[in-house]
Design a protein around this motif. Structure first.
Motif, PDB file in Angstrom:
ATOM      1  N   GLN A  12       8.553   1.735  12.174  1.00  0.00           N
ATOM      2  CA  GLN A  12       9.533   2.543  11.468  1.00  0.00           C
ATOM      3  C   GLN A  12       9.040   3.964  11.250  1.00  0.00           C
ATOM      4  N   LEU A  13       9.853   4.911  11.689  1.00  0.00           N
ATOM      5  CA  LEU A  13       9.606   6.294  11.294  1.00  0.00           C
ATOM      6  C   LEU A  13      10.017   6.432   9.837  1.00  0.00           C
ATOM      7  N   SER A  14       9.212   7.054   9.034  1.00  0.00           N
ATOM      8  CA  SER A  14       9.549   7.269   7.635  1.00  0.00           C
ATOM      9  C   SER A  14       9.959   8.723   7.428  1.00  0.00           C
ATOM     10  N   GLU A  40      10.960  11.179  19.554  1.00  0.00           N
ATOM     11  CA  GLU A  40      10.595  10.074  18.668  1.00  0.00           C
ATOM     12  C   GLU A  40      11.833   9.354  18.139  1.00  0.00           C
ATOM     13  N   LEU A  41      12.866  10.114  17.802  1.00  0.00           N
ATOM     14  CA  LEU A  41      14.095   9.495  17.310  1.00  0.00           C
ATOM     15  C   LEU A  41      14.754   8.652  18.400  1.00  0.00           C
ATOM     16  N   SER A  42      14.733   9.163  19.615  1.00  0.00           N
ATOM     17  CA  SER A  42      15.283   8.409  20.740  1.00  0.00           C
ATOM     18  C   SER A  42      14.539   7.091  20.938  1.00  0.00           C
ATOM     19  N   ILE A 100      25.812   5.336  15.563  1.00  0.00           N
ATOM     20  CA  ILE A 100      25.963   6.661  14.950  1.00  0.00           C
ATOM     21  C   ILE A 100      24.732   7.517  15.190  1.00  0.00           C
ATOM     22  N   ALA A 101      23.547   6.948  14.957  1.00  0.00           N
ATOM     23  CA  ALA A 101      22.311   7.708  15.156  1.00  0.00           C
ATOM     24  C   ALA A 101      22.184   8.157  16.608  1.00  0.00           C
ATOM     25  N   THR A 102      22.585   7.303  17.538  1.00  0.00           N
ATOM     26  CA  THR A 102      22.515   7.652  18.961  1.00  0.00           C
ATOM     27  C   THR A 102      23.342   8.900  19.255  1.00  0.00           C
ATOM     28  N   ARG A 115      17.957  11.447   9.533  1.00  0.00           N
ATOM     29  CA  ARG A 115      18.233  10.593   8.370  1.00  0.00           C
ATOM     30  C   ARG A 115      18.900   9.287   8.782  1.00  0.00           C
ATOM     31  N   TRP A 116      19.861   9.357   9.705  1.00  0.00           N
ATOM     32  CA  TRP A 116      20.511   8.127  10.174  1.00  0.00           C
ATOM     33  C   TRP A 116      19.524   7.281  10.982  1.00  0.00           C
ATOM     34  N   ALA A 117      18.684   7.927  11.776  1.00  0.00           N
ATOM     35  CA  ALA A 117      17.758   7.185  12.624  1.00  0.00           C
ATOM     36  C   ALA A 117      16.707   6.443  11.809  1.00  0.00           C
TER      37      ALA A 117
END
Length: 526
Positions: free
Chosen positions: A396-398, A415-417, A451-453, A474-476
């Motif tokens: 998990q990314l924090s 990183e989000l991807s 949504i995050a995508t 934030r969504w990711a």
């Protein structure tokens, strides 16, 4: 009075916008943008508009149908209020709501495609419409459900009583007894649920945009109030903690609207026979409206309540129509219930996933690639975890991780991807366990991933605009209220404070545009 009539006449064209298709497959997005503006002020006329839209679509697909020598489709999609009709959709009966298999209404064959309908509809809106869509069991057809288009003739439709409801009091809801009501069969015999699912896809998007419009109106009221209300010598929009709460609602609203527009695109592409409408499109079209409806209608309730609280005591009062968030909250509460409760939609979602297996997962993989494949790769080595290869499935990314990455768009986008692709793999594993008790968690998690995508893809297209990147992050990381910082030492909330003053969002632009159109029309009338 002329202005009121002009506005009514203008917005009566919402349904026609969908079917004239002046804007091609984008006509759905244009029409629902109008709905986003209109719905909070519509006195719930948006409810019969939704059903009219759905029934217009099945009339287009399965018609032509006639009533009193009038073409039903032409009436339902007309721009002329004197000529146009509205439609109801009467599904709910005493034995069950979402479980339509318990339908007691019976259809008796009359002549050709025409039937006589007898039964009792327990929760029926738009009772003053000219036609309605409903389900009934045809005599001698082994209790299978068939879809019908009913002729609303009050001599054959008895109103037993009106419902007393928590909200939506502007639109009457009744218990109806049907006595030999004339109706025409819609679609194949015994395929009623499949036929009326076309209506449900559309009305679920209407429910979602109703919630999003109430949510956006409440947020706009809270933002504008923050510009004038002073507390301890400072305006509310100068207090970081207050603006942070409004920013959280903005992050939520942006993400949900992104998914809403994608649902509109899917429906618009199908209606306009866009060439790329293939197997992946059909799989996504089957689930996205339900996912959108489940999460947006549910999340809107908490968001509207938060905006009410942001006004303090004024938010709880109803003396002033301008600040009446209470009505928005009451009226929005119907949307998680109408057209399938959250749990019903969640169960439908996981059943579809289980039934379609690789076809569905392949469609989602295609969706992820469409949005994430063009993301940049870091030009240098960064000391960040490769979450796509984490032994635990996904690391998990924090919010703190995001803080360290915001200085580098490329690194954070990558990183989000990776994070979202990893989250999708984990969800696939959880779905494979076939645990129906986790249905709600599954549909909400899938909605967040979708949504995050799209937000990550949007942030990539809007490089250099920190609010896009922040919203995606934030969504990711699944924490839309996380307080994180953007580059140049500026804080995220200050960016939204600027936005509050500029009122730079879609519905404000649209309102200005539509207001200009109405002003020009008034000048022309004079």
């Amino acid at each position: 009075m002329d202005t009121v009539l002009l506005i009514i006449n203008f917005f009566y064209r919402i349904v026609s916008t969908f079917y004239e298709r002046e804007y091609g497959s984008s006509s759905r997005i244009i029409g629902f943008s109008k709905m986003l503006l209109f719905s909070p002020s519509s006195a719930m006329v948006a409810c019969p508009f939704a059903m009219t839209d759905g029934v217009a679509r099945i009339s287009e697909l399965f018609g032509p149908f006639e009533k009193n020598s009038s073409d039903v489709y032409e009436r339902l999609t007309s721009r002329d209020p004197e000529f146009a009709w509205t439609s109801g959709q009467w599904m709910t009966e005493r034995p069950g709501g979402s479980d339509v298999s318990n339908t007691e209404t019976v259809a008796t064959h009359d002549t050709d495609k025409h039937y006589k309908i007898n039964g009792f509809k327990w929760f029926s809106s738009a009772t003053d419409s000219q036609v309605c869509a409903l389900l009934a069991k045809v005599e001698g057809d082994n209790n299978r459900l068939t879809c019908f288009l009913g002729d609303v003739d009050l001599s054959k439709v008895k109103i037993n009583r009106l419902k007393k409801k928590f909200g939506t009091v502007a639109v009457p809801t009744a218990e109806l007894e049907l006595r030999d009501m004339n109706a025409e069969i819609v679609g194949p015999l015994g395929k009623g649920v499949a036929t009326i699912s076309t209506v449900l896809n559309i009305t679920r998007i209407h429910s979602s945009f109703g919630s999003l419009s109430f949510m956006r109106r409440a947020l706009h009221i809270a933002k504008q109030y923050s510009l004038v209300r002073k507390v301890f010598g400072r305006r509310l929009n100068e207090i970081p903690s207050h603006v942070s709460i409004l920013a959280t609602q903005e992050v939520l609203a942006r993400g949900l609207l992104m998914l809403g527009c994608y649902a509109c695109k899917l429906v618009g592409d199908q209606e306009c026979h866009v060439p790329q409408t293939k197997h992946e499109h059909q799989q996504l079209l089957r689930v996205i409206p339900g996912v959108l409806k489940a999460i947006s209608c549910k999340m809107a309730i908490g968001s509207i309540s938060e905006c009410m609280e942001a006004l303090g005591g004024v938010g709880y009062l109803e003396h002033d129509v301008q600040f009446n968030i209470a009505r928005l909250l009451r009226d929005a509460q119907v949307n998680p219930i109408w057209e399938g409760t959250t749990n019903t939609l969640a169960s439908d979602f996981i059943r579809h996933v289980w039934k379609n297996g690789t076809a569905f997962t392949g469609a989602v993989d295609w969706f992820l690639d469409e949005n994430l494949n063009n993301l940049p790769r870091p030009t240098s080595n960064h000391d960040h975890p490769d979450v796509s290869h984490s032994t635990s499935g996904v690391e998990q990314l924090s919010a703190n991780n995001v803080n360290t990455l915001l200085a580098d768009d490329e690194a954070l986008l990558t990183e989000l991807s990776n994070k979202i692709r990893g989250d999708w793999k984990v969800l696939q594993i959880e779905l494979a366990e076939r645990d129906e008790g986790t249905a709600r968690q599954a549909i909400f998690e899938f909605g967040r991933i979708a949504i995050a995508t799209m937000l990550i893809g949007s942030a990539n297209r809007n490089r250099g605009q920190a609010e896009y990147l922040e919203t995606a992050a934030r969504w990711a990381v699944d924490d839309i209220s996380a307080y994180t910082k953007k580059r140049n030492v500026n804080t995220f909330y200050s960016n939204y404070k600027k936005a509050i003053n500029q009122c730079e969002y879609l519905f404000i632009y649209l309102f200005s545009f539509l207001k200009s159109l109405m002003t020009l029309s008034l000048v022309h009338l004079k």
